[in-house]
Design a protein around this motif. Structure first.
Motif, mmCIF file in Angstrom:
data_model
loop_
_atom_site.group_PDB
_atom_site.id
_atom_site.type_symbol
_atom_site.label_atom_id
_atom_site.label_comp_id
_atom_site.label_asym_id
_atom_site.label_seq_id
_atom_site.Cartn_x
_atom_site.Cartn_y
_atom_site.Cartn_z
ATOM 1 N N SER A 62 47.343 48.920 35.449
ATOM 2 C CA SER A 62 47.717 47.498 35.435
ATOM 3 C C SER A 62 46.886 46.738 34.399
ATOM 4 N N ALA A 99 45.451 33.713 42.099
ATOM 5 C CA ALA A 99 46.449 34.469 42.876
ATOM 6 C C ALA A 99 46.468 33.984 44.318
ATOM 7 N N SER A 153 40.733 42.916 41.810
ATOM 8 C CA SER A 153 40.236 42.744 40.435
ATOM 9 C C SER A 153 38.832 42.141 40.427
ATOM 10 N N THR A 198 41.943 38.882 42.319
ATOM 11 C CA THR A 198 43.262 39.188 42.882
ATOM 12 C C THR A 198 43.203 40.428 43.778
ATOM 13 N N GLU A 202 48.596 37.678 39.012
ATOM 14 C CA GLU A 202 49.265 38.554 39.992
ATOM 15 C C GLU A 202 50.124 39.570 39.254
ATOM 16 N N LEU A 203 50.190 40.778 39.790
ATOM 17 C CA LEU A 203 51.004 41.810 39.147
ATOM 18 C C LEU A 203 52.481 41.454 39.239
ATOM 19 N N ASN A 245 45.588 43.186 45.265
ATOM 20 C CA ASN A 245 46.930 43.708 44.995
ATOM 21 C C ASN A 245 47.558 44.353 46.230
ATOM 22 N N ILE A 266 50.860 41.023 34.181
ATOM 23 C CA ILE A 266 50.510 40.047 35.224
ATOM 24 C C ILE A 266 51.003 38.660 34.817
#
Ligand code: C6P
Length: 424
Positions: free
Chosen positions: A136, A345, A191, A196, A168-169, A198, A163
């Protein structure tokens, strides 16, 4: 204070939704009582490394002063005690992660070595020319560079899940990037540069629908939230002991047995073999196949003590306490004029990464330090994600189970002072 007493204290002092009495927790961390530059230490560099409770320090001192010895090799009482305590650390980690088997817990030096081990064994065995590894955009260098090295060696390609501006992914893009060429997904659960968190469980289920195994980088998540590798269904999970209130130089690679059993060794040497002749060597079973040489014995013992400490406090309690503190800090920091938060996020934990208008992060870091506030400034070993936000450095304040609202207030006061000193 013993963790049993602490747990009792939690019930007695339970006040609203927050799970424990932080002042009692702080008493376990001797380093926190000191002054720096004549000011009370406010330690907010926890994403870098956390401080150690007395229980961990004592476990290390007891090992070295009472039963220091090599493991698996000594035919005497001290060696037996050391081996028992060292393997006991592994068993504690197994329970902490809810791994189904003892053999699935491999000792490494840190999260970085865990990722490299998987890249150099699993990766080298299964990744071929034209294949792809998917990571990512918010990965730490530890979950980028080992895959780049592997891709360069094999003629494979590294692909990146993008992102959004909140950090955010983009999960739709993720699913589109999975293809028959994808041989492994490597994602961080949390992260270090943005905070963030995930949705790894869902992402793993998606990857598995495509037949792709997943490595989860738990370096930042494992000390903030309960981790259950069976429930998550990850194929590999890595973390570092030093972020989990344990010693430096010890880390964990969890791998499903079905993978570990089929992986070649990482390094060669003592303790990882079954038989050796000059013509041929046969290798030991996991986890020992991946643990060549005298291991970090004190590291396992100290990590075991850290796991006991966290279990005594309760990971759910820690997560609840830090969630409350995080919300308090987010609101307080939003009142600082000219502060721009990087990483907003919806699901975020324990990290504030920010810029102050017109003030270089290095200057801010130095002026905060002089006021007793320890933060990290720079790129946080995550250059690509900072580039994604068009910045070269941020100030990062990160929380742990012992931080308080008063410390957040001290940070906010210190930031006002920084602005004043810099004429902002
Ligand atoms: N991040 C930070 O200040 P090691 O160095 O192997 O213990 O941990 C590497 C690592 C891997 N993944 C993530 C998400 C991380 O945050 C880290 C370490 C520290 O953010 C030191 S660079």
């Amino acid at each position: 204070m013993s963790t049993a007493t602490l747990a009792k204290g939690i019930e007695e002092t339970l006040d609203g939704p927050i799970g424990y009495d932080v002042q009692r927790v702080r008493e376990d961390f001797p380093i926190l009582t000191q002054k720096v530059h004549g000011k009370p230490l406010v330690y907010l560099d926890n994403a870098n490394t956390t401080q150690k409770p007395r229980q961990v320090i004592d476990a290390l001192a007891t090992y070295y002063s009472e039963y220091n010895s090599n493991v698996h090799r000594a035919s005497h009482l001290l060696g037996e005690r050391a081996t028992e305590a060292y393997e006991g650390g592994r068993a504690k980690v197994q329970r902490f992660l809810n791994a189904s088997r003892f053999e699935e817990i491999v000792f490494v030096r840190n999260a970085t070595e865990g990722v490299n081990l998987v890249a150099q064994t699993f990766g080298r065995k299964y990744v071929k020319e034209g294949d792809e590894i998917l990571i990512s955009a918010m990965e730490h260098h530890a979950n980028i560079v080992p895959w780049q090295l592997l891709c360069a060696e094999k003629g494979a390609t590294l692909r990146v899940i993008p992102i959004n501006d909140a950090g955010e992914l983009l999960l739709d893009e993720y699913e589109k990037l999975l293809s028959p060429r994808t041989k492994l997904v490597g994602i961080t659960q949390m992260s270090n540069a943005l905070g963030t968190v995930n949705p790894v469980k869902e992402m793993i289920a998606t990857a598995h629908r495509h037949g792709v195994p997943v490595l989860v980088d738990g370096a930042q998540s494992a000390y903030h939230m309960a981790v259950d590798v069976q429930d998550m269904d990850c194929d590999f999970f890595v973390f570092s002991g030093h972020k989990l209130y344990g010693p430096t130089g010890i880390g964990i690679l969890y791998g499903k047995s079905e993978h570990l059993e089929n992986m070649p060794p990482f390094m060669g040497g003592g303790d990882m073999i079954k038989t050796v002749t000059f013509e041929e060597t046969t290798f030991g079973d996991p986890p020992y196949r991946f643990e060549a040489g005298t291991p970090h014995i004190a590291g396992s013992i100290g990590l075991g003590a850290a796991v006991d400490y966290l279990t005594g406090l309760g990971m759910a309690n820690i997560a609840a306490y830090e969630r409350d503190l995080m919300a308090y800090g987010t609101a307080a920091l939003s009142e600082v004029p000219g502060l721009r938060m990087m990483g907003t996020a919806k699901h975020k934990a324990s990290v504030y990464s920010f810029l102050l208008d017109g003030i270089h992060p290095n200057d801010a870091g130095e002026l905060l330090d002089r006021q007793g506030i320890a933060v990290r400034v720079g790129q946080h070993c995550a250059h690509p994600v900072l580039q994604r936000f068009g910045v070269t450095a941020t100030v990062r304040a990160s929380l742990a189970c012992y931080n308080t609202r008063e410390e957040i207030d001290a940070l906010v006061r210190a930031l006002h002072k920084v602005r004043e000193l810099m004429g902002a």
